[in-house]
Design an enzyme around this catalytic site. Sequence first.
Site, short mmCIF file in Angstrom:
data_model
loop_
_atom_site.label_atom_id
_atom_site.label_comp_id
_atom_site.label_asym_id
_atom_site.label_seq_id
_atom_site.Cartn_x
_atom_site.Cartn_y
_atom_site.Cartn_z
N SER A 141 139.35 62.17 22.86
CA SER A 141 138.83 63.49 23.08
C SER A 141 137.92 64.79 21.89
O SER A 141 136.29 64.22 22.14
CB SER A 141 140.52 64.90 22.81
OG SER A 141 140.22 65.88 23.44
N ASP A 289 145.33 63.31 32.51
CA ASP A 289 144.02 63.02 31.61
C ASP A 289 143.64 64.89 32.00
O ASP A 289 142.38 64.68 31.45
CB ASP A 289 142.93 62.04 30.84
CG ASP A 289 142.34 62.67 29.38
OD1 ASP A 289 143.15 63.50 29.07
OD2 ASP A 289 141.59 62.27 29.50
N HIS A 317 146.50 62.79 28.31
CA HIS A 317 145.84 62.74 27.39
C HIS A 317 146.51 61.72 25.86
O HIS A 317 147.15 62.32 25.23
CB HIS A 317 145.65 64.44 27.05
CG HIS A 317 144.75 64.31 25.93
ND1 HIS A 317 143.55 64.00 26.54
CD2 HIS A 317 144.27 64.97 24.63
CE1 HIS A 317 142.03 64.43 25.61
NE2 HIS A 317 142.18 64.84 24.09
#
Length: 595
Positions: A141, A289, A317
């Site tokens: 991320s 995601d 995710h």
Amino acid sequence: MFTDYVSPDRAHYRKIRIESLYIKMRDGVRLAVDILLPAPASAGTRFPVLLHQTRYWRLPELRRPFRWFSQGLLGHEAGYVKELVLSGYVFVNVDCRGSGASFGQRPYPWSPDEIRDGGEVVDWILRQPWANGQVGGVGISYTGTAAEMLLVNQHPAVKGSMALFSLYDVYDDIACPFGIPHATFLREWGRANALLDENRLPITDLLPRLLVRGVKPVGGRRGHRELAAALHDHRENLHVSETSRGIIYRDQPPSNGIVTSMDDFSPHHFQDRIDGSGAAVYSASGWYDGAYPHASIRRYLNSGAKFNRLLLGPWDHGAKYHITPGQSRKLGSEAVREGVRFFDHILKGQDNGLASDPPVRYFTLQQEQWKTAPTWPPPGSRSQTWYLRENGGLAPEPPTESEARDELRHDPAQGTGEATRWACLRSQVKTPNYYPDRKVRDRQLTVYDSLPLAADLTVTGHPVAVLYLRSRAEDGSFFVYLEEVTVKGAVHYITEGGLRALHRNLAEVPEYRDVVPPRTYRQAAGAPLVAGEVARLEFDLLPISYRLRKGSRLRVALATADRDNFAPICPEGSVYELLRDAAHPSGVVLPVMEE
């Protein structure tokens, strides 16, 4: 399966040793750093190093008595870290400037100072007795983007970057997917960051709040005094949730004018410099995601790296869960093992078969099978159009009527719920059962169903929706959901796409290489709807690989709102005519694999 891979060095190390210190940057700002070393190791042993730059606290400080029993490596991502370190890597974990226990301020994400810090940390790494001169960037991320931006420095010691579950285009991948402000994410992400900057956990779960006191300070008794001074610096941080308010177009500056546009801190804007690093690049994401599977594909398609790889798994995710309707389950550290394999090859020079593998690896849901391909999209597919028909039908035969239409009446109550691809970006999904209530939610939508499929149907790639609309409203948001209705009547979500009508014009010159209908989202391309005129909306759905089973029905569901995630666009009480006749054949184009 790639998850069978275990580093040859994994048997040598059983424990992790952690050291904490500050590193001073060129302007005097001090960054908090944890060094996680494989142990036991003989004196003088040198390792390749993985650099991880985070905005979310490098490690927590645990309350007593918990700190006596734990190093602070908690949660799902800590399993990834342990897997990497115990595979023979030093893991250098840095609080980015203006966050955690580091000093300084944050004007916006991945600022020039933050990017430059990464290069200076690499210089520091190379002077350490445990470093062998080989460095890679890694992260999930935000930290995945930091690992990609590390390459902007073009540091010769950085040989590879693995960007996991991370964006490529700030505007289209996270701030305004489909050209629609991602309102819930921006609000909640801004709130969470503000709490972190105050040394407070941004979650309500009781157990973490009982365990965690705050971010881990650096040093002994002085550590908390140093932390208090760092937190004082953080009060000057600016937050994306505030500066992004009111943004409609890609090239629109925020109200404070601190950047010219979101592109100023978007990885795609730095592609030439990233390519100039000469580093290997591995892009990885999961089908559910958020919009990041498309981000990973874009990174792969635009990368000039000689060793360029793409991995798309059955994940949400961070790969906390395997997401297949009816077969979902919680995961351990399986997804990071391909990262270990990547770094074993790039940083250790091991011949583990990665170099001879096809560059694309992806998973087909419901078939439950990993596959490889030489390119993306995989070769062997053909376009198959399914048209919206009368009485809520969906058929491969085009309509023949001279005039046919349905009414889409805007309903602001439409939404997708909490167990979704968007909510997982906010770490709010605690179950592997994503989209559990589509059967109920579809009652609020306009749906079109096919007849039972005569054979299995495998969709792999980027579906495209084409809608013909007419309205008195000047704008609107339109969401298309692709679903499977099983023989037993269950409704399984496959993927979705959307578009704000204002952004419907396609681009003659794309922003970058892609395999979907191109649009720029720039102000010059904005086009309000004209009352009474038919508008053609052509847009892609998020990529997927999914096998529908024989006897199932293919469903297309339409909505004008997703109140759980996106800002409202449609004027109150607006009504849209959806045309579906011979001159205006609305439908979806599916990339179907010939198997």
